[in-house]
Motif scaffolding. Structure first.
Motif, short mmCIF file in Angstrom:
data_model
loop_
_atom_site.label_atom_id
_atom_site.label_comp_id
_atom_site.label_asym_id
_atom_site.label_seq_id
_atom_site.Cartn_x
_atom_site.Cartn_y
_atom_site.Cartn_z
N VAL A 1 0.98 -1.12 -0.06
CA VAL A 1 0.20 -0.02 -0.23
C VAL A 1 0.91 1.29 -0.11
O VAL A 1 0.42 2.28 -0.72
CB VAL A 1 -0.81 -0.17 1.26
N GLY A 2 1.81 1.28 0.83
CA GLY A 2 2.84 2.40 0.67
C GLY A 2 3.57 2.58 -0.73
O GLY A 2 3.55 3.88 -0.84
N GLY A 3 4.19 1.51 -1.08
CA GLY A 3 4.64 1.82 -2.54
C GLY A 3 3.69 2.32 -3.48
O GLY A 3 3.87 2.96 -4.54
N ILE A 4 2.33 1.65 -3.53
CA ILE A 4 1.27 2.01 -4.25
C ILE A 4 0.98 3.55 -4.15
O ILE A 4 0.78 4.26 -5.28
CB ILE A 4 0.05 1.13 -4.40
N ALA A 5 0.86 3.93 -2.99
CA ALA A 5 0.68 5.35 -2.66
C ALA A 5 1.61 6.26 -3.27
O ALA A 5 1.29 7.21 -3.71
CB ALA A 5 0.48 5.26 -1.24
N LEU A 6 2.87 6.01 -2.92
CA LEU A 6 4.14 6.71 -3.30
C LEU A 6 3.86 6.88 -5.21
O LEU A 6 4.30 7.80 -5.81
CB LEU A 6 5.33 6.16 -2.98
N MET A 7 3.81 5.64 -5.65
CA MET A 7 3.67 5.71 -7.08
C MET A 7 2.61 6.37 -7.68
O MET A 7 2.60 6.81 -8.64
CB MET A 7 3.94 4.07 -7.53
N ALA A 8 1.57 6.42 -6.76
CA ALA A 8 0.39 7.30 -7.47
C ALA A 8 0.51 8.63 -7.62
O ALA A 8 0.09 9.12 -8.40
CB ALA A 8 -1.06 6.76 -6.43
N ILE A 9 1.49 9.03 -6.77
CA ILE A 9 1.71 10.85 -6.89
C ILE A 9 2.39 11.10 -8.16
O ILE A 9 1.93 11.74 -8.93
CB ILE A 9 2.72 11.08 -5.69
#
Length: 133
Positions: free
Chosen positions: A106-114
């Motif tokens: 979830v953290g990786g997806i959130a960072l990549m979403a930016i």
């Protein structure tokens, strides 16, 4: 392509990061999962290179948008991203109590979403920049 100082720094930095992640993956299964998730995200990002260029879209009214509306749109995008990023650490820590791998995902997806949002915005602007000049 002739190597310059920036490409050398990039290559050396990449090698150091890969070595550190390999060592961390050997020591901890959680780090190994996190590295695997990051590699999967990296492959998805790499696949974006093969998307076609955006088509140039003509405006119907023929008038270029005002710079104030573009400034407002950019401010809204930045504010929404910043607001959502304030919530991410809490969500990642909460999920990490149940499953560290899920928290890392979830953290990786959130960072990549930016970066995905900003990339999509730049593609949109690039497709409309012919109308503004």
């Amino acid at each position: 392509m002739k190597p310059n100082i920036f490409s050398i720094i990039l290559n050396v930095g990449t090698a150091v990061v890969v070595a550190a992640l390999a060592y961390g993956s050997y020591k901890s299964a959680t780090i190994a999962w996190s590295v695997g998730i990051c590699l999967a995200i990296g492959l998805v990002v790499y696949a974006f290179r093969f998307l076609p260029e955006p088509k140039k879209v003509a405006r119907k009214d023929g008038a270029a948008p005002s710079s104030r509306s573009q400034t407002r749109q950019a401010a809204v995008v930045v504010a929404v991203i910043f607001g959502l990023m304030l919530v991410v650490p809490t969500v990642v820590l909460w999920l990490g109590r149940y499953s560290p791998e899920l928290g890392a995902l979830v953290g990786g997806i959130a960072l990549m979403a930016i970066f995905l949002i900003l990339w999509l915005r730049s593609r949109y602007q690039r497709s409309h920049e012919a109308d503004e000049s």
